[in-house]
Write an enzyme that holds these catalytic residues in place. Structure first.
Site, PDB file in Angstrom:
ATOM      1  N   HIS A 144       7.780   2.168  16.454  1.00  0.00           N
ATOM      2  CA  HIS A 144       7.750   2.956  15.208  1.00  0.00           C
ATOM      3  C   HIS A 144       7.793   4.436  15.575  1.00  0.00           C
ATOM      4  O   HIS A 144       7.204   4.853  16.578  1.00  0.00           O
ATOM      5  CB  HIS A 144       6.485   2.620  14.411  1.00  0.00           C
ATOM      6  CG  HIS A 144       6.502   3.224  13.039  1.00  0.00           C
ATOM      7  ND1 HIS A 144       6.189   4.543  12.813  1.00  0.00           N
ATOM      8  CD2 HIS A 144       6.831   2.694  11.834  1.00  0.00           C
ATOM      9  CE1 HIS A 144       6.320   4.795  11.513  1.00  0.00           C
ATOM     10  NE2 HIS A 144       6.704   3.699  10.901  1.00  0.00           N
ATOM     11  N   GLY A 160       6.424   1.616   3.996  1.00  0.00           N
ATOM     12  CA  GLY A 160       5.148   2.248   4.321  1.00  0.00           C
ATOM     13  C   GLY A 160       4.314   2.449   3.075  1.00  0.00           C
ATOM     14  O   GLY A 160       3.684   1.524   2.557  1.00  0.00           O
ATOM     15  N   GLY A 161       4.330   3.666   2.562  1.00  0.00           N
ATOM     16  CA  GLY A 161       3.465   4.044   1.437  1.00  0.00           C
ATOM     17  C   GLY A 161       3.463   3.054   0.278  1.00  0.00           C
ATOM     18  O   GLY A 161       2.390   2.697  -0.249  1.00  0.00           O
ATOM     19  N   GLU A 211       6.241   6.906  14.584  1.00  0.00           N
ATOM     20  CA  GLU A 211       4.931   7.564  14.763  1.00  0.00           C
ATOM     21  C   GLU A 211       4.358   7.248  16.144  1.00  0.00           C
ATOM     22  O   GLU A 211       3.671   8.079  16.743  1.00  0.00           O
ATOM     23  CB  GLU A 211       3.981   7.143  13.623  1.00  0.00           C
ATOM     24  CG  GLU A 211       4.379   7.828  12.324  1.00  0.00           C
ATOM     25  CD  GLU A 211       4.001   7.091  11.052  1.00  0.00           C
ATOM     26  OE1 GLU A 211       3.125   6.202  11.089  1.00  0.00           O
ATOM     27  OE2 GLU A 211       4.592   7.406  10.007  1.00  0.00           O
ATOM     28  N   GLY A 251       7.875   8.668   4.864  1.00  0.00           N
ATOM     29  CA  GLY A 251       6.721   9.302   4.229  1.00  0.00           C
ATOM     30  C   GLY A 251       7.026  10.644   3.595  1.00  0.00           C
ATOM     31  O   GLY A 251       6.116  11.396   3.246  1.00  0.00           O
ATOM     32  N   ASN A 310       4.216  -1.919   6.072  1.00  0.00           N
ATOM     33  CA  ASN A 310       3.527  -1.290   7.201  1.00  0.00           C
ATOM     34  C   ASN A 310       2.373  -0.491   6.615  1.00  0.00           C
ATOM     35  O   ASN A 310       2.592   0.598   6.086  1.00  0.00           O
ATOM     36  CB  ASN A 310       4.498  -0.384   7.964  1.00  0.00           C
ATOM     37  CG  ASN A 310       3.795   0.447   9.031  1.00  0.00           C
ATOM     38  OD1 ASN A 310       2.643   0.175   9.373  1.00  0.00           O
ATOM     39  ND2 ASN A 310       4.466   1.459   9.547  1.00  0.00           N
ATOM     40  N   TRP A 311       1.183  -1.058   6.724  1.00  0.00           N
ATOM     41  CA  TRP A 311       0.019  -0.404   6.096  1.00  0.00           C
ATOM     42  C   TRP A 311      -0.413   0.856   6.842  1.00  0.00           C
ATOM     43  O   TRP A 311      -1.219   1.616   6.354  1.00  0.00           O
ATOM     44  CB  TRP A 311      -1.152  -1.375   6.033  1.00  0.00           C
ATOM     45  CG  TRP A 311      -1.026  -2.477   5.020  1.00  0.00           C
ATOM     46  CD1 TRP A 311       0.070  -2.805   4.267  1.00  0.00           C
ATOM     47  CD2 TRP A 311      -2.052  -3.411   4.637  1.00  0.00           C
ATOM     48  NE1 TRP A 311      -0.213  -3.872   3.448  1.00  0.00           N
ATOM     49  CE2 TRP A 311      -1.511  -4.266   3.656  1.00  0.00           C
ATOM     50  CE3 TRP A 311      -3.374  -3.611   5.034  1.00  0.00           C
ATOM     51  CZ2 TRP A 311      -2.252  -5.293   3.062  1.00  0.00           C
ATOM     52  CZ3 TRP A 311      -4.105  -4.631   4.461  1.00  0.00           C
ATOM     53  CH2 TRP A 311      -3.552  -5.460   3.478  1.00  0.00           C
ATOM     54  N   LYS A 312       0.073   1.030   8.059  1.00  0.00           N
ATOM     55  CA  LYS A 312      -0.385   2.141   8.911  1.00  0.00           C
ATOM     56  C   LYS A 312      -1.905   2.117   8.997  1.00  0.00           C
ATOM     57  O   LYS A 312      -2.510   1.047   8.945  1.00  0.00           O
ATOM     58  CB  LYS A 312       0.152   3.471   8.388  1.00  0.00           C
ATOM     59  CG  LYS A 312       1.653   3.434   8.121  1.00  0.00           C
ATOM     60  CD  LYS A 312       2.259   4.784   7.990  1.00  0.00           C
ATOM     61  CE  LYS A 312       3.705   4.637   7.565  1.00  0.00           C
ATOM     62  NZ  LYS A 312       4.463   5.857   7.695  1.00  0.00           N
ATOM     63  N   GLU A 348      15.040   3.418  10.722  1.00  0.00           N
ATOM     64  CA  GLU A 348      14.163   4.309   9.956  1.00  0.00           C
ATOM     65  C   GLU A 348      14.442   5.755  10.341  1.00  0.00           C
ATOM     66  O   GLU A 348      13.905   6.252  11.346  1.00  0.00           O
ATOM     67  CB  GLU A 348      12.698   3.987  10.259  1.00  0.00           C
ATOM     68  CG  GLU A 348      12.275   2.591   9.913  1.00  0.00           C
ATOM     69  CD  GLU A 348      10.778   2.523   9.653  1.00  0.00           C
ATOM     70  OE1 GLU A 348      10.400   2.246   8.505  1.00  0.00           O
ATOM     71  OE2 GLU A 348       9.995   2.791  10.563  1.00  0.00           O
ATOM     72  N   SER A 365      10.816   5.821   2.840  1.00  0.00           N
ATOM     73  CA  SER A 365      10.619   6.136   1.417  1.00  0.00           C
ATOM     74  C   SER A 365      11.346   5.163   0.488  1.00  0.00           C
ATOM     75  O   SER A 365      11.910   5.579  -0.526  1.00  0.00           O
ATOM     76  CB  SER A 365      11.024   7.582   1.125  1.00  0.00           C
ATOM     77  OG  SER A 365      10.211   8.474   1.872  1.00  0.00           O
TER      78      SER A 365
HETATM   79  C1  PEP Z   1       7.273   3.437   7.700  1.00  0.00           C
HETATM   80  O1  PEP Z   1       6.268   4.003   8.093  1.00  0.00           O
HETATM   81  O2  PEP Z   1       7.758   2.531   8.393  1.00  0.00           O
HETATM   82  C2  PEP Z   1       7.844   3.844   6.420  1.00  0.00           C
HETATM   83  C3  PEP Z   1       9.056   3.432   6.125  1.00  0.00           C
HETATM   84  O3  PEP Z   1       7.085   4.635   5.608  1.00  0.00           O
HETATM   85  P1  PEP Z   1       7.441   5.115   4.106  1.00  0.00           P
HETATM   86  O4  PEP Z   1       7.946   3.911   3.355  1.00  0.00           O
HETATM   87  O5  PEP Z   1       6.136   5.613   3.561  1.00  0.00           O
HETATM   88  O6  PEP Z   1       8.469   6.173   4.224  1.00  0.00           O
END
Ligand code: PEP
Length: 247
Positions: free
Chosen positions: A93, A231-232, A95, A171, A9-11, A165, A210
């Site tokens: 998601h 994500g990251g 966010e 994050g 997930n590049w956001k 999640e 994470s």
């Molecule tokens: C996400 O945004 O779906 C996510 C899991 O982010 P991260 O891996 O950065 O925690």
């Protein structure tokens, strides 16, 4: 036997210039057993399609409109995503839920819109830190799933993916322990099994929050964890590929 899925997930990250190298590296490096996908910002769907077409890596988007067409300024429909050959789209998601007002009902409508367009929705669910500390993780996740089940039915989940999640792990660098994650994944699968044992057995439930190369093996080794939503770490090719290799 469920094929594991690792989805990035590049956001709201990237540029034409930086994406080019990342897409090429993922295309070249994704050679493991797991299915790999990247969910990119809308403007880069054409770039992802051009870079990944003919490879084993799928692409998708991070949201979809609940509406099919019309005067909905700023929205992007499922049919538009299908035009770019997206396989996946994230819905719900955390966010989107917390910053953009996606209620359970809106998430259910987006899930339906994705399916109608032939996309595979990745339904994201998860509890906040306060909810975990209050001991209501199971309740929250079940409520989020039930809202989608009520309007879409159990058979819809034969063509969908669920991502657990925990919001407190997204994050933050704080990951659920493999045992904590497995416990919720098992509860989620049991919820689906109440409606259909077959659908539950075939449903891929990803963990997100994470995930890094150094915790992926243990997380993905749990019985009910079928890969990850990343994500990251999906923005750095070597990190993302190491996670894919762990699945
Ligand atoms: C996400 O945004 O779906 C996510 C899991 O982010 P991260 O891996 O950065 O925690």
């Amino acid at each position: 036997m469920r094929t594991k899925l690792v989805a990035g997930n590049w956001k709201m990250h990237g540029s034409l210039a930086t994406n080019a190298g990342l897409l090429q590296a993922v295309r070249d490096g994704a050679k493991g057993r797991a299915e790999v996908a990247v969910c990119v910002p809308y403007p880069y769907l054409a770039q992802a399609q051009a870079a990944l077409a003919g490879s084993s890596v799928a692409w998708g988007a991070q949201d979809v409109s609940e509406h099919a067409q019309g005067a909905w300024t700023g929205e992007v429909s499922g049919a538009m995503l299908a035009d770019f050959a997206c396989r996946y789209v994230l819905v719900g998601h955390s966010e989107r839920r917390s910053f953009f007002g996606d209620t359970d009902a809106v998430v259910a409508a987006k899930f339906a819109a994705a399916l109608k367009a032939g996309l595979m929705p990745v339904l994201c669910v998860g509890e906040s830190l306060a909810e975990r500390e209050a001991g209501i993780t199971g309740e929250v996740v079940t409520r989020q799933i039930d809202a989608v089940l009520e309007t879409n039915g159990i058979d819809a989940f034969a063509r969908a993916v669920v991502a657990y999640e925990p919001v407190w792990a997204i994050g933050t660098g704080r990951t659920a322990s493999p045992e904590q994650a497995q416990e919720v994944h098992a509860q989620i699968r049991a919820r689906f099994a109440r409606d259909s044992k077959d659908v539950a057995a075939g449903l891929r439930i990803l963990y997100g929050g994470s995930v890094k190369a150094n915790n992926a093996v243990e997380l993905f080794g749990q019985a009910d964890i079928d890969g990850g939503l990343i994500g990251g770490a999906s923005l750095v090719a070597a990190d993302f590929l190491a996670i894919c290799a762990a699945a």
